[in-house]
Design an enzyme around this catalytic site. Sequence first.
Site, PDB file in Angstrom:
ATOM      1  N   LYS A   1       0.871  -1.184   0.000  1.00  0.00           N
ATOM      2  CA  LYS A   1       0.000   0.000   0.000  1.00  0.00           C
ATOM      3  C   LYS A   1       0.907   1.233   0.000  1.00  0.00           C
ATOM      4  CE  LYS A   1      -4.305   1.098   2.367  1.00  0.00           C
ATOM      5  NZ  LYS A   1      -5.013   0.897   3.639  1.00  0.00           N
TER       6      LYS A   1
HETATM    7  O1  G3P Z   1      -9.504   1.945   4.654  1.00  0.00           O
HETATM    8  C1  G3P Z   1      -9.327   3.254   5.079  1.00  0.00           C
HETATM    9  C2  G3P Z   1      -9.680   3.395   6.502  1.00  0.00           C
HETATM   10  O2  G3P Z   1      -8.777   2.715   7.321  1.00  0.00           O
HETATM   11  C3  G3P Z   1      -9.884   4.779   6.949  1.00  0.00           C
HETATM   12  O3  G3P Z   1     -11.089   4.795   7.554  1.00  0.00           O
HETATM   13  O4  G3P Z   1     -12.806   5.587   9.049  1.00  0.00           O
HETATM   14  O5  G3P Z   1     -10.386   6.225   9.427  1.00  0.00           O
HETATM   15  O6  G3P Z   1     -11.666   7.204   7.548  1.00  0.00           O
HETATM   16  P1  G3P Z   1     -11.511   6.026   8.448  1.00  0.00           P
END
Ligand code: G3P
Length: 222
Positions: free
Chosen positions: A90
């Site tokens: 990634k």
């Molecule tokens: O896959 C991306 C994720 O880890 C981020 O999610 O909820 O932190 O925006 P969030």
Amino acid sequence: MKFFLDTANLDEIKKGYKMGILSGVTTNPSLVVKEGVKFEDRIAEICQAVPDVESVSAEVTPIALTAEDMIAEANELIKINGGDKKVTIKLPMTVAGLEACRYLTKKGVRTNITLIFTVNQALLAARAGATYVSPFLGRLDDISEDGVLLVEKIAAVFRTHNLDTQIIAASVRHADHVTRVAMAGAHIATMPLKVVEQLTKHPLTDQGMEKFSTDWEKVVSK
Ligand code: G3P
């Protein structure tokens, strides 16, 4: 649309895998730090817990700023679990990330370009040979933009230009996001286990089960 789990928590990953719906796992530095374990060890444990999924994303660290730094880290990550092919590197959506993506793609390594917030970023990542792009829809919603619309636009552009990069809808926060990104053309949605669990539920399912159970009791007690 396939389901990936967005977590570095091994118990959650094992639960999701047991459900039989899992095609991959995504992690990021924030998710790994929450677990308080060594990053490489956790990626190896995840690979072992989900042997037959297509992808386990392992992100280069935030201190890798140049393509050379990212490639050096990737070269270590791809050795995890005896060179497990599902380890997907990634990379951030930066010029250096694109450069590293092209290099790794040529070497046959799977890549996932993350922190995508525009169609143009997704298009660049696809042209750099990314296996996956990860638009963060919840974070766009957080700033009053339309995250699902971004996924829909990326899917349309990829179809128009015959790009085979897969869209991972990321930063998925709730069940309605899941339905809408599936309809918008995401190939994959990655989400926490609690969102997957929400998807299994409907009050009429519970009521139906309750009714079957009460009726069955009547038959059994005759
Ligand atoms: O896959 C991306 C994720 O880890 C981020 O999610 O909820 O932190 O925006 P969030």
